[in-house]
Design a protein around this motif. Structure first.
Motif, PDB file in Angstrom:
ATOM      1  N   ARG A 200      38.282  37.178  45.403  1.00 17.38           N
ATOM      2  CA  ARG A 200      38.238  35.940  44.629  1.00 17.38           C
ATOM      3  C   ARG A 200      38.787  34.728  45.378  1.00 17.38           C
ATOM      4  O   ARG A 200      38.832  33.629  44.830  1.00 17.38           O
ATOM      5  N   LEU A 201      39.160  34.904  46.631  1.00 19.14           N
ATOM      6  CA  LEU A 201      39.625  33.769  47.424  1.00 19.14           C
ATOM      7  C   LEU A 201      38.468  32.897  47.903  1.00 19.14           C
ATOM      8  O   LEU A 201      38.692  31.793  48.415  1.00 19.14           O
ATOM      9  N   THR A 202      37.234  33.369  47.775  1.00 16.42           N
ATOM     10  CA  THR A 202      36.065  32.586  48.166  1.00 16.42           C
ATOM     11  C   THR A 202      35.089  32.552  46.996  1.00 16.42           C
ATOM     12  O   THR A 202      35.055  33.482  46.184  1.00 16.42           O
ATOM     13  N   PRO A 203      34.269  31.508  46.893  1.00 19.38           N
ATOM     14  CA  PRO A 203      33.295  31.442  45.803  1.00 19.38           C
ATOM     15  C   PRO A 203      32.332  32.632  45.789  1.00 19.38           C
ATOM     16  O   PRO A 203      32.063  33.209  44.725  1.00 19.38           O
ATOM     17  N   ALA A 204      31.813  33.012  46.956  1.00 14.61           N
ATOM     18  CA  ALA A 204      30.888  34.143  47.000  1.00 14.61           C
ATOM     19  C   ALA A 204      31.589  35.432  46.599  1.00 14.61           C
ATOM     20  O   ALA A 204      31.022  36.287  45.891  1.00 14.61           O
ATOM     21  N   GLY A 205      32.842  35.591  47.035  1.00 14.39           N
ATOM     22  CA  GLY A 205      33.599  36.779  46.661  1.00 14.39           C
ATOM     23  C   GLY A 205      33.929  36.808  45.186  1.00 14.39           C
ATOM     24  O   GLY A 205      33.912  37.865  44.547  1.00 14.39           O
ATOM     25  N   ALA A 206      34.220  35.631  44.615  1.00 12.23           N
ATOM     26  CA  ALA A 206      34.511  35.559  43.183  1.00 12.23           C
ATOM     27  C   ALA A 206      33.288  35.956  42.364  1.00 12.23           C
ATOM     28  O   ALA A 206      33.398  36.672  41.353  1.00 12.23           O
ATOM     29  N   ALA A 207      32.111  35.508  42.804  1.00 14.07           N
ATOM     30  CA  ALA A 207      30.885  35.886  42.107  1.00 14.07           C
ATOM     31  C   ALA A 207      30.658  37.389  42.211  1.00 14.07           C
ATOM     32  O   ALA A 207      30.251  38.043  41.235  1.00 14.07           O
ATOM     33  N   LEU A 208      30.930  37.958  43.384  1.00 12.82           N
ATOM     34  CA  LEU A 208      30.788  39.401  43.559  1.00 12.82           C
ATOM     35  C   LEU A 208      31.775  40.159  42.673  1.00 12.82           C
ATOM     36  O   LEU A 208      31.424  41.174  42.061  1.00 12.82           O
ATOM     37  N   ALA A 209      33.017  39.674  42.598  1.00 10.30           N
ATOM     38  CA  ALA A 209      34.021  40.322  41.757  1.00 10.30           C
ATOM     39  C   ALA A 209      33.572  40.343  40.294  1.00 10.30           C
ATOM     40  O   ALA A 209      33.798  41.333  39.572  1.00 10.30           O
ATOM     41  N   THR A 210      32.925  39.280  39.853  1.00  6.91           N
ATOM     42  CA  THR A 210      32.388  39.237  38.491  1.00  6.91           C
ATOM     43  C   THR A 210      31.255  40.252  38.333  1.00  6.91           C
ATOM     44  O   THR A 210      31.190  40.982  37.334  1.00  6.91           O
ATOM     45  N   THR A 211      30.380  40.328  39.312  1.00 10.02           N
ATOM     46  CA  THR A 211      29.277  41.294  39.283  1.00 10.02           C
ATOM     47  C   THR A 211      29.801  42.725  39.194  1.00 10.02           C
ATOM     48  O   THR A 211      29.244  43.564  38.474  1.00 10.02           O
ATOM     49  N   LEU A 212      30.878  42.998  39.926  1.00  8.79           N
ATOM     50  CA  LEU A 212      31.458  44.347  39.948  1.00  8.79           C
ATOM     51  C   LEU A 212      32.417  44.591  38.791  1.00  8.79           C
ATOM     52  O   LEU A 212      32.976  45.694  38.674  1.00  8.79           O
ATOM     53  N   ALA A 213      32.610  43.580  37.942  1.00 12.23           N
ATOM     54  CA  ALA A 213      33.507  43.682  36.786  1.00 12.23           C
ATOM     55  C   ALA A 213      34.915  44.093  37.220  1.00 12.23           C
ATOM     56  O   ALA A 213      35.565  44.931  36.584  1.00 12.23           O
ATOM     57  N   LEU A 214      35.391  43.463  38.294  1.00  7.16           N
ATOM     58  CA  LEU A 214      36.735  43.775  38.784  1.00  7.16           C
ATOM     59  C   LEU A 214      37.780  43.151  37.875  1.00  7.16           C
ATOM     60  O   LEU A 214      37.590  42.058  37.343  1.00  7.16           O
ATOM     61  N   PRO A 215      38.902  43.813  37.709  1.00  5.87           N
ATOM     62  CA  PRO A 215      39.930  43.315  36.783  1.00  5.87           C
ATOM     63  C   PRO A 215      40.673  42.107  37.341  1.00  5.87           C
ATOM     64  O   PRO A 215      40.707  41.877  38.554  1.00  5.87           O
ATOM     65  N   ARG A 216      41.253  41.330  36.439  1.00  5.47           N
ATOM     66  CA  ARG A 216      42.148  40.237  36.815  1.00  5.47           C
ATOM     67  C   ARG A 216      43.561  40.661  36.449  1.00  5.47           C
ATOM     68  O   ARG A 216      44.034  40.383  35.371  1.00  5.47           O
ATOM     69  N   GLN A 217      44.218  41.370  37.355  1.00  5.98           N
ATOM     70  CA  GLN A 217      45.539  41.905  37.040  1.00  5.98           C
ATOM     71  C   GLN A 217      46.525  41.695  38.186  1.00  5.98           C
ATOM     72  O   GLN A 217      47.464  42.453  38.364  1.00  5.98           O
ATOM     73  N   GLY A 218      46.288  40.641  38.973  1.00  2.00           N
ATOM     74  CA  GLY A 218      47.213  40.356  40.059  1.00  2.00           C
ATOM     75  C   GLY A 218      48.552  39.864  39.539  1.00  2.00           C
ATOM     76  O   GLY A 218      48.717  39.510  38.372  1.00  2.00           O
ATOM     77  N   THR A 219      49.529  39.843  40.426  1.00  3.96           N
ATOM     78  CA  THR A 219      50.876  39.383  40.087  1.00  3.96           C
ATOM     79  C   THR A 219      51.171  38.100  40.846  1.00  3.96           C
ATOM     80  O   THR A 219      50.482  37.763  41.823  1.00  3.96           O
ATOM     81  N   PRO A 220      52.195  37.339  40.422  1.00  6.30           N
ATOM     82  CA  PRO A 220      52.575  36.152  41.199  1.00  6.30           C
ATOM     83  C   PRO A 220      52.866  36.455  42.663  1.00  6.30           C
ATOM     84  O   PRO A 220      52.504  35.663  43.540  1.00  6.30           O
ATOM     85  N   ALA A 221      53.486  37.600  42.945  1.00  2.76           N
ATOM     86  CA  ALA A 221      53.795  37.934  44.344  1.00  2.76           C
ATOM     87  C   ALA A 221      52.514  38.124  45.148  1.00  2.76           C
ATOM     88  O   ALA A 221      52.413  37.643  46.293  1.00  2.76           O
ATOM     89  N   LEU A 222      51.529  38.812  44.589  1.00  3.46           N
ATOM     90  CA  LEU A 222      50.257  38.979  45.287  1.00  3.46           C
ATOM     91  C   LEU A 222      49.586  37.631  45.512  1.00  3.46           C
ATOM     92  O   LEU A 222      49.037  37.357  46.584  1.00  3.46           O
ATOM     93  N   TRP A 223      49.619  36.785  44.497  1.00  2.00           N
ATOM     94  CA  TRP A 223      48.993  35.462  44.604  1.00  2.00           C
ATOM     95  C   TRP A 223      49.674  34.626  45.687  1.00  2.00           C
ATOM     96  O   TRP A 223      49.008  33.967  46.490  1.00  2.00           O
ATOM     97  N   LEU A 224      50.989  34.671  45.736  1.00  2.00           N
ATOM     98  CA  LEU A 224      51.726  33.897  46.728  1.00  2.00           C
ATOM     99  C   LEU A 224      51.405  34.363  48.146  1.00  2.00           C
ATOM    100  O   LEU A 224      51.215  33.548  49.053  1.00  2.00           O
ATOM    101  N   ARG A 225      51.342  35.676  48.342  1.00  2.00           N
ATOM    102  CA  ARG A 225      51.024  36.178  49.682  1.00  2.00           C
ATOM    103  C   ARG A 225      49.609  35.759  50.093  1.00  2.00           C
ATOM    104  O   ARG A 225      49.374  35.342  51.224  1.00  2.00           O
TER     105      ARG A 225
END
Length: 308
Positions: A200-225
């Motif tokens: 999800r760090l790139t537009p194309a990857g975000a679209a793919l993540a939606t296609t694959l129905a990947l979860p949105r369950q990251g943490t602040p620490a993961l986001w910061l890294r």
């Protein structure tokens, strides 16, 4: 690859990868070349993709024997003496190869975002392929394994632009079914949050993540890294996510008060005897206190943001 010195360095790294892999195999240790020439071939960039070290993955149970093998080859640890440096991720240890060139072997028993390193090894080794390299053979991940590693690396890029560039290229050349298989590997290795965040760090990857129905369950620490935030902010976010006081003290202690070996490794002042060591500690503490307000702001921004 038009830069001759870089080309020579990559060839030297390929030769080192073969040499170390063969030495490990002689002791019954299987190894997989995670990136380097193998990833360049997967991405169709053999003549263009430069790399600066050798990343080798071994089974977690073989890690200690692999380290002894590197030492027997004349390699030396790039970490301070006395204990593994907390700044290095638990899943890898850098080793310096002997010789006129400064070559590094990053020995892995896991990878960023992976919570089940044994499952990672099982998944990657079961589908690994052997390729010819520098007069020898090395095992490399298949396409799904390469896709997994590219996304996980994008979620922990350090200060390099290379992981994002690799992700963009992989999204261009690898089909959706490969990414679906990579998501399965990520799930089995307990790495799905980092895998999804990396995509999800790139537009194309975000679209793919939606296609694959990947979860949105990251943490602040993961986001910061993933967003290259400061080490202080990352430490605070990781601290908040630990379950108990004892865990938090173990996490914070070596970051506030590194060992003398670690201080001498990173600070010339600390090498000037006991007084220099004390002054280096005080200077480090003052710097950390000065960075605290900005780090807290970064953590608050991550807590308010989208961590998927």
């Amino acid at each position: 690859m038009n830069d001759l010195p870089s080309a020579v360095r990559c060839l030297s790294l390929d030769t080192a990868a073969v040499r170390v892999t063969e030495a490990l195999a002689a002791r019954g240790v299987e190894a997989i070349l995670l990136k380097g020439a193998g990833l360049a071939r997967r991405l169709g960039q053999e003549r263009h993709r430069l790399y600066t070290d050798v990343d080798l993955l071994v089974a977690p149970a073989s890690f200690d024997l692999a380290q002894r093998t590197l030492a027997d080859l004349g390699c030396h640890s790039a970490l301070p003496e006395g204990r593994p440096d907390h700044r290095s991720h638990w899943y890898e240890r850098p080793w310096r190869m002997p010789g006129p060139l400064s070559l590094t072997i990053d020995l892995h028993r896991g990878f960023h975002g992976v919570t089940d390193p044994e499952a990672l090894w099982t998944g990657l080794s079961a589908s690994a392929r052997r390729i010819g390299l520098a007069g020898g053979l090395v095992a490399v991940p298949d396409e799904a394994g390469a896709a997994l590693l590219v996304a996980l690396h994008a979620a922990a890029p350090g200060r390099s632009d290379r992981p994002r560039a690799d992700l963009l290229r992989a999204l261009e050349v690898l089909p959706v079914d490969t990414w679906r298989s990579a998501a399965g590997l990520a799930k089995r290795a307990g790495a799905l949050p980092s895998f999804a965040l990396g995509l999800r760090l790139t537009p194309a990857g975000a679209a793919l993540a939606t296609t694959l129905a990947l979860p949105r369950q990251g943490t602040p620490a993961l986001w910061l890294r993933a967003h290259r935030s400061s080490p202080a902010a990352l430490t605070i976010a990781q601290l908040a996510e630990l379950p108990g006081v004892a865990d938090r003290l173990r996490h914070l202690g070596p970051r506030l008060f590194p060992t003398p070996a670690s201080m001498r490794h990173s600070s010339p002042l600390a090498r000037r005897g006991p007084v220099g060591l004390l002054l280096a500690h005080l200077a480090r503490l003052a710097r950390n206190v000065g960075r605290l307000p900005a780090a807290l702001n970064e953590v608050r921004a991550a807590q308010r943001g989208d961590h998927g």
